[in-house]
Motif scaffolding. Structure first.
Motif, PDB file in Angstrom:
ATOM      1  N   VAL A   1       0.839  -1.197   0.000  1.00  0.00           N
ATOM      2  CA  VAL A   1       0.000   0.000   0.000  1.00  0.00           C
ATOM      3  C   VAL A   1       0.874   1.247   0.000  1.00  0.00           C
ATOM      4  O   VAL A   1       0.634   2.193  -0.756  1.00  0.00           O
ATOM      5  N   ASN A   2       1.909   1.260   0.829  1.00  0.00           N
ATOM      6  CA  ASN A   2       2.831   2.410   0.835  1.00  0.00           C
ATOM      7  C   ASN A   2       3.477   2.608  -0.530  1.00  0.00           C
ATOM      8  O   ASN A   2       3.637   3.744  -0.988  1.00  0.00           O
ATOM      9  N   ALA A   3       3.849   1.520  -1.187  1.00  0.00           N
ATOM     10  CA  ALA A   3       4.459   1.627  -2.518  1.00  0.00           C
ATOM     11  C   ALA A   3       3.481   2.222  -3.519  1.00  0.00           C
ATOM     12  O   ALA A   3       3.862   3.087  -4.321  1.00  0.00           O
TER      13      ALA A   3
ATOM     14  N   GLU B   1       2.264   6.931  -6.594  1.00  0.00           N
ATOM     15  CA  GLU B   1       1.041   7.588  -7.055  1.00  0.00           C
ATOM     16  C   GLU B   1       0.228   6.696  -7.999  1.00  0.00           C
ATOM     17  O   GLU B   1      -0.441   7.179  -8.914  1.00  0.00           O
ATOM     18  N   GLN B   2       0.270   5.378  -7.750  1.00  0.00           N
ATOM     19  CA  GLN B   2      -0.567   4.444  -8.507  1.00  0.00           C
ATOM     20  C   GLN B   2      -1.997   4.481  -7.988  1.00  0.00           C
ATOM     21  O   GLN B   2      -2.932   4.157  -8.712  1.00  0.00           O
TER      22      GLN B   2
ATOM     23  N   PRO C   1      -3.634  -1.337  -7.964  1.00  0.00           N
ATOM     24  CA  PRO C   1      -3.010  -2.181  -8.976  1.00  0.00           C
ATOM     25  C   PRO C   1      -3.352  -3.678  -8.905  1.00  0.00           C
ATOM     26  O   PRO C   1      -3.352  -4.351  -9.926  1.00  0.00           O
ATOM     27  N   PHE C   2      -3.634  -4.209  -7.741  1.00  0.00           N
ATOM     28  CA  PHE C   2      -3.956  -5.630  -7.603  1.00  0.00           C
ATOM     29  C   PHE C   2      -5.469  -5.808  -7.623  1.00  0.00           C
ATOM     30  O   PHE C   2      -6.171  -5.260  -6.758  1.00  0.00           O
ATOM     31  N   SER C   3      -5.966  -6.569  -8.579  1.00  0.00           N
ATOM     32  CA  SER C   3      -7.416  -6.765  -8.653  1.00  0.00           C
ATOM     33  C   SER C   3      -7.941  -7.463  -7.399  1.00  0.00           C
ATOM     34  O   SER C   3      -9.041  -7.151  -6.931  1.00  0.00           O
TER      35      SER C   3
END
Length: 187
Positions: free
Chosen positions: A140-142, A147-148, A160-162
């Motif tokens: 989550v921090n990444a 800024e994803q 990003p992860f479904s």
């Protein structure tokens, strides 16, 4: 004349269905609470919303204490053994049995302690906390740093992860349902 009676009959049935769907008893049947005392105790001890705990348990295990995921997460709150070991050390838990993650009370306390830890780490942000419970706080921090995803509820589609995206949506849905149904009873 028959057509009018039939239409009136259909209208009465539809009104009955509408009233039944809006009945608190039907909603409580659809969204039951199991382990209420354990959840409320952990909620108070670790300062975590009991409706969040309920939503996590409903999403993770469907209230089945012997549930084990394909990845090896165990119990009501589906805690990975390595994460549980770290939590036990950090929180000073003293499990009395080897397979303590199958014990509903212990599992709820360990999982709720972890939710509290994540809430503190993400400054009380429930959405980020839920995402971190699923994907891990590092991921989550990444996402936030790159800024994803901005961490907001209205941009869940950017996660990003479904698996995590769907998980957060599901937990928030259950959270809202439990809060609406039980808010007067669980204060």
């Amino acid at each position: 004349m028959k057509r009018g009676r039939r239409a009136a009959g259909v209208l009465i049935v539809l009104m009955g269905v509408f009233l039944l769907i809006n009945s608190p008893l039907v909603w409580k049947w659809m969204y039951p609470i199991k382990y209420q005392n354990e959840i409320l105790e952990a909620s108070r001890r670790y300062q975590v919303d009991p409706f969040l705990i309920l939503a996590i348990i409903r999403s993770e295990s469907g209230f089945k204490p012997d549930n084990v995921s394909k990845k090896g997460a165990i119990g009501l709150m589906q805690i990975m053994p390595d994460t549980a070991k770290w939590i036990v050390e950090q929180a000073g838990f003293q499990p009395k049995q080897k397979d303590y993650l199958y014990d509903p009370k212990m599992n709820i306390h360990i999982g709720t302690w972890y939710l509290s830890y994540l809430q503190q780490r993400f400054q009380g942000d429930v959405v980020k906390t839920i995402a971190a419970y699923n994907a891990g706080p590092g991921k989550v921090n990444a996402w936030l740093t790159r800024e994803q995803w901005n961490g907001e509820r209205d941009t869940l589609g950017d996660i990003p992860f479904s698996e995590t995206r769907l998980y957060v949506q599901r937990v928030l849905y259950y959270h809202d349902r439990y809060r609406n149904i039980y808010s007067k009873e669980m204060q």
